[in-house]
Design a protein around this motif. Structure first.
Motif, PDB file in Angstrom:
ATOM      1  N   MET A 173       0.823  -1.213   0.000  1.00 26.83           N
ATOM      2  CA  MET A 173       0.000   0.000   0.000  1.00 26.83           C
ATOM      3  C   MET A 173       0.855   1.261   0.000  1.00 26.83           C
ATOM      4  O   MET A 173       0.542   2.232  -0.683  1.00 26.83           O
ATOM      5  CB  MET A 173      -0.916   0.029   1.237  1.00 26.83           C
ATOM      6  CG  MET A 173      -1.946  -1.054   1.242  1.00 26.83           C
ATOM      7  SD  MET A 173      -3.360  -0.598   0.256  1.00 26.83           S
ATOM      8  CE  MET A 173      -4.114   0.621   1.311  1.00 26.83           C
ATOM      9  N   ILE A 174       1.925   1.255   0.824  1.00 24.58           N
ATOM     10  CA  ILE A 174       2.702   2.491   0.974  1.00 24.58           C
ATOM     11  C   ILE A 174       3.326   2.924  -0.358  1.00 24.58           C
ATOM     12  O   ILE A 174       3.127   4.069  -0.781  1.00 24.58           O
ATOM     13  CB  ILE A 174       3.749   2.363   2.104  1.00 24.58           C
ATOM     14  CG1 ILE A 174       3.016   2.313   3.448  1.00 24.58           C
ATOM     15  CG2 ILE A 174       4.737   3.529   2.080  1.00 24.58           C
ATOM     16  CD1 ILE A 174       3.896   2.126   4.644  1.00 24.58           C
ATOM     17  N   PRO A 175       4.043   2.041  -1.071  1.00 21.82           N
ATOM     18  CA  PRO A 175       4.597   2.494  -2.354  1.00 21.82           C
ATOM     19  C   PRO A 175       3.505   2.952  -3.323  1.00 21.82           C
ATOM     20  O   PRO A 175       3.680   3.932  -4.025  1.00 21.82           O
ATOM     21  CB  PRO A 175       5.312   1.262  -2.887  1.00 21.82           C
ATOM     22  CG  PRO A 175       5.571   0.418  -1.699  1.00 21.82           C
ATOM     23  CD  PRO A 175       4.452   0.661  -0.753  1.00 21.82           C
ATOM     24  N   ALA A 176       2.346   2.237  -3.295  1.00 20.16           N
ATOM     25  CA  ALA A 176       1.273   2.634  -4.209  1.00 20.16           C
ATOM     26  C   ALA A 176       0.782   4.034  -3.845  1.00 20.16           C
ATOM     27  O   ALA A 176       0.602   4.894  -4.720  1.00 20.16           O
ATOM     28  CB  ALA A 176       0.131   1.633  -4.123  1.00 20.16           C
ATOM     29  N   ALA A 177       0.615   4.275  -2.528  1.00 16.01           N
ATOM     30  CA  ALA A 177       0.135   5.588  -2.089  1.00 16.01           C
ATOM     31  C   ALA A 177       1.154   6.670  -2.437  1.00 16.01           C
ATOM     32  O   ALA A 177       0.798   7.765  -2.883  1.00 16.01           O
ATOM     33  CB  ALA A 177      -0.126   5.568  -0.587  1.00 16.01           C
ATOM     34  N   VAL A 178       2.445   6.349  -2.242  1.00 18.69           N
ATOM     35  CA  VAL A 178       3.496   7.330  -2.538  1.00 18.69           C
ATOM     36  C   VAL A 178       3.491   7.648  -4.030  1.00 18.69           C
ATOM     37  O   VAL A 178       3.609   8.802  -4.443  1.00 18.69           O
ATOM     38  CB  VAL A 178       4.881   6.800  -2.096  1.00 18.69           C
ATOM     39  CG1 VAL A 178       6.001   7.669  -2.646  1.00 18.69           C
ATOM     40  CG2 VAL A 178       4.961   6.767  -0.574  1.00 18.69           C
ATOM     41  N   PHE A 179       3.295   6.613  -4.837  1.00 12.75           N
ATOM     42  CA  PHE A 179       3.275   6.827  -6.284  1.00 12.75           C
ATOM     43  C   PHE A 179       2.128   7.757  -6.680  1.00 12.75           C
ATOM     44  O   PHE A 179       2.305   8.718  -7.420  1.00 12.75           O
ATOM     45  CB  PHE A 179       3.140   5.464  -6.994  1.00 12.75           C
ATOM     46  CG  PHE A 179       3.071   5.588  -8.478  1.00 12.75           C
ATOM     47  CD1 PHE A 179       4.195   5.905  -9.224  1.00 12.75           C
ATOM     48  CD2 PHE A 179       1.855   5.427  -9.141  1.00 12.75           C
ATOM     49  CE1 PHE A 179       4.126   6.041 -10.587  1.00 12.75           C
ATOM     50  CE2 PHE A 179       1.773   5.560 -10.517  1.00 12.75           C
ATOM     51  CZ  PHE A 179       2.921   5.866 -11.236  1.00 12.75           C
ATOM     52  N   VAL A 180       0.946   7.472  -6.102  1.00 14.14           N
ATOM     53  CA  VAL A 180      -0.217   8.320  -6.414  1.00 14.14           C
ATOM     54  C   VAL A 180       0.030   9.755  -5.941  1.00 14.14           C
ATOM     55  O   VAL A 180      -0.238  10.728  -6.658  1.00 14.14           O
ATOM     56  CB  VAL A 180      -1.496   7.736  -5.759  1.00 14.14           C
ATOM     57  CG1 VAL A 180      -2.656   8.698  -5.907  1.00 14.14           C
ATOM     58  CG2 VAL A 180      -1.833   6.404  -6.398  1.00 14.14           C
ATOM     59  N   ALA A 181       0.615   9.885  -4.751  1.00 19.06           N
ATOM     60  CA  ALA A 181       0.883  11.219  -4.215  1.00 19.06           C
ATOM     61  C   ALA A 181       1.887  11.963  -5.091  1.00 19.06           C
ATOM     62  O   ALA A 181       1.740  13.154  -5.356  1.00 19.06           O
ATOM     63  CB  ALA A 181       1.413  11.114  -2.793  1.00 19.06           C
ATOM     64  N   ALA A 182       2.929  11.249  -5.537  1.00 20.51           N
ATOM     65  CA  ALA A 182       3.955  11.880  -6.371  1.00 20.51           C
ATOM     66  C   ALA A 182       3.340  12.355  -7.684  1.00 20.51           C
ATOM     67  O   ALA A 182       3.642  13.446  -8.172  1.00 20.51           O
ATOM     68  CB  ALA A 182       5.092  10.908  -6.650  1.00 20.51           C
ATOM     69  N   LEU A 183       2.440  11.517  -8.213  1.00 21.68           N
ATOM     70  CA  LEU A 183       1.768  11.890  -9.460  1.00 21.68           C
ATOM     71  C   LEU A 183       0.957  13.174  -9.238  1.00 21.68           C
ATOM     72  O   LEU A 183       1.016  14.119 -10.037  1.00 21.68           O
ATOM     73  CB  LEU A 183       0.846  10.745  -9.875  1.00 21.68           C
ATOM     74  CG  LEU A 183       0.679  10.543 -11.368  1.00 21.68           C
ATOM     75  CD1 LEU A 183       1.992  10.105 -11.984  1.00 21.68           C
ATOM     76  CD2 LEU A 183      -0.409   9.506 -11.621  1.00 21.68           C
TER      77      LEU A 183
END
Ligand code: ADP
Length: 478
Positions: free
Chosen positions: A172-182
């Motif tokens: 979840m964390i990498p996915a959330a970070v990816f979405v946030a970075a986007l």
């Protein structure tokens, strides 16, 4: 490696977000694991306490006695005795154990039993598939004979839950970070769009269209304030460039007239002059004109240097009073030739300032020259010098033509000469006062003027005072 502002912002945002989420995830999983762990221990405590209630001593032997027809009791006993052992605490002999324990074959040695009797509590060990936790407690038969009761539970379900939790967090964390970075990337683009617009607008501005300005969004935000600052800079540049343009136009005009005259005169002389005397006369007059032109060019050069801050000053302590007295003396013959009375009316014996004498001489001479030039025969020019409020105050007053209020604000401008017809009668190109002001400013001073038409003018120069050099003080008594 060089990153753009947008990439930097996005990276920073992503790193920050990852750090916060990671920290939260770590804290969360630790809390949950801790909670589950105490949960298992509490559960074991309860099972042990419950079992003790069902243990009776039949023929001195501990035996589980319960109602097999009661489903609740049966269920509890089955659950609590899944990992269950009873030892004789005296000799460490195993009396009874559950089937599962039998299969695991993990009997305690008499020493181990003795140790647990001495210090009952929790212990754990790993089987091939699982980790087990045991609760040890001592119970006594009515005859006080001690027995060790071991009740265990598998930690497998808890460990599975922990593993699952970690797996979810790690996904979840990498996915959330990816979405946030986007999101951050798009937000940065949105935030930086006005900067791009400013850049494009600034790109369009050059020396030929300095009247253009950067657009303002009207929000008054940081970018707007930046644009306003740049617009102010452009404004100043524009006026400086315009001044320079005017300056070069004025120079061309000033030089063109005398040059055309010189050229015409030379041509006519070549055509008409017949004697050496004619040539000599013309050459003499041309020499005079050329002298004026050369002085003009020299003045222009000095002024240009002064205005671009290249004035090379070699300041040292000097007595302004002595300088002024000697210059007044020097100008005396010129003044009396014009029928003007020139005098120092009031001065301090010594007024020390830090200045470059050569440049300061020009200031005083220019002021005296103007005062004499614009004063009719019979008038007077008075010079006074005083120390005033930490400053040297030099005043040159004349009873001359005065300056009209309209002209007064302009007299320090280059090439400015009040009333062309009047000025024609007196030599000058209108650079003297600009030079005076530049030199005085380079000495950290100020020039002021008071004037009334047909009454006279007073020019006041204020310069910072300096301490009198000690070497002079010693010589002074003579
Ligand atoms: P210039 O003396 O070469 O004309 P300046 O820069 O010294 O140029 O002076 C500019 C103008 O200021 C003069 O042309 C004159 O109109 C006016 N001015 C300067 N000093 C005086 C003065 N003492 N009395 C009257 N007018 C003056």
């Amino acid at each position: 490696m060089k990153f753009g502002l947008r990439t930097k912002l996005t990276l920073l945002y992503a790193v920050l977000f990852a750090a916060v989420l990671g920290l939260m995830g770590w804290f969360f999983s630790r809390t949950v694991a801790g909670r589950m762990d105490t949960g298992v221990t509490e559960e074991l405590d309860q099972r042990a306490a419950g079992l003790r209630g069902y243990i009776n001593f039949v023929d001195g032997k501990p035996t589980l006695v319960y109602d097999r027809d009661d489903p609740e009791e049966t269920h509890f006993i089955r659950l609590a005795t899944r990992f269950y052992q009873m030892y004789d605490a005296h000799d460490g002999h195993l009396i009874e154990q559950s089937r599962e324990m039998e299969l695991l074959d993990v009997d305690l040695s008499p020493e181990e039993v003795a140790q647990r009797v001495a210090e009952p509590g929790i212990d754990e060990f790993d089987t091939e598939s699982d980790r087990l936790r045991f609760h040890n407690s001592v119970i006594r038969a009515p005859d006080r004979h001690p027995y060790l009761l071991r009740v265990g539970a598998s930690l497998g379900p808890m460990q599975n839950t922990e593993r699952e939790l970690k797996r979810i967090l790690l996904l979840m964390i990498p996915a959330a970070v990816f979405v946030a970075a986007l999101g951050g990337w798009f937000m940065a683009r949105l935030a930086l769009r006005p900067v791009q617009e400013l850049r494009a607008a600034a790109h369009q501005i050059s020396i030929s269209n300095l009247d253009r300005r950067l657009p303002l969004s009207g929000t008054g935000d940081e970018l707007d304030r930046l644009a306003v600052t740049f617009n102010n800079v452009f404004e100043r540049l524009q006026s400086a460039v315009e001044q320079m343009r005017e300056f070069s136009v004025s120079i061309s005009h000033e030089l063109r007239t005398p040059l055309t005259a010189l050229q015409g005169e030379a041509e006519i002389t070549l055509m008409r002059a017949s004697s050496v005397d004619d040539y000599r006369r013309v050459l003499t007059s041309q020499l005079e004109e050329l002298g004026k032109l050369s002085r003009l060019v020299h003045q222009l050069l000095t002024l240009a240097r002064a205005e671009s801050g290249q004035l090379k000053l070699e300041p040292h302590e000097l007595d302004l009073a002595a300088l002024v007295r000697s210059l007044v003396e020097q100008m005396e013959p010129i003044a009396s030739y014009s029928g003007v009375q020139l005098a120092v009316v009031k001065d301090d014996p010594e007024v020390w300032i830090s200045a470059d004498p050569q440049w300061l001489e020009r200031v005083v001479l220019n002021l005296l020259d103007n005062a004499i030039k614009f004063t009719r025969s019979g008038g007077s020019v008075e010079v006074s010098l005083a120390r005033d409020n930490g400053e040297a105050r030099l005043e040159v007053s004349d009873t001359g033509s005065g300056i009209s209020p309209d002209a007064l604000p302009h007299i320090f401008e280059r090439f400015y000469r009040e009333d062309a017809s009047r000025s024609k009668q007196v030599a000058g190109v209108g650079l003297g006062l600009s030079l005076v002001r530049s030199i005085v400013q380079a000495h950290h001073g100020r020039v002021q003027v008071k004037s009334e038409p047909n009454v006279g003018s007073t020019f006041i120069v204020l310069l910072p005072l300096a301490a009198r050099p000690s070497s002079v003080a010693e010589v002074k008594p003579a």
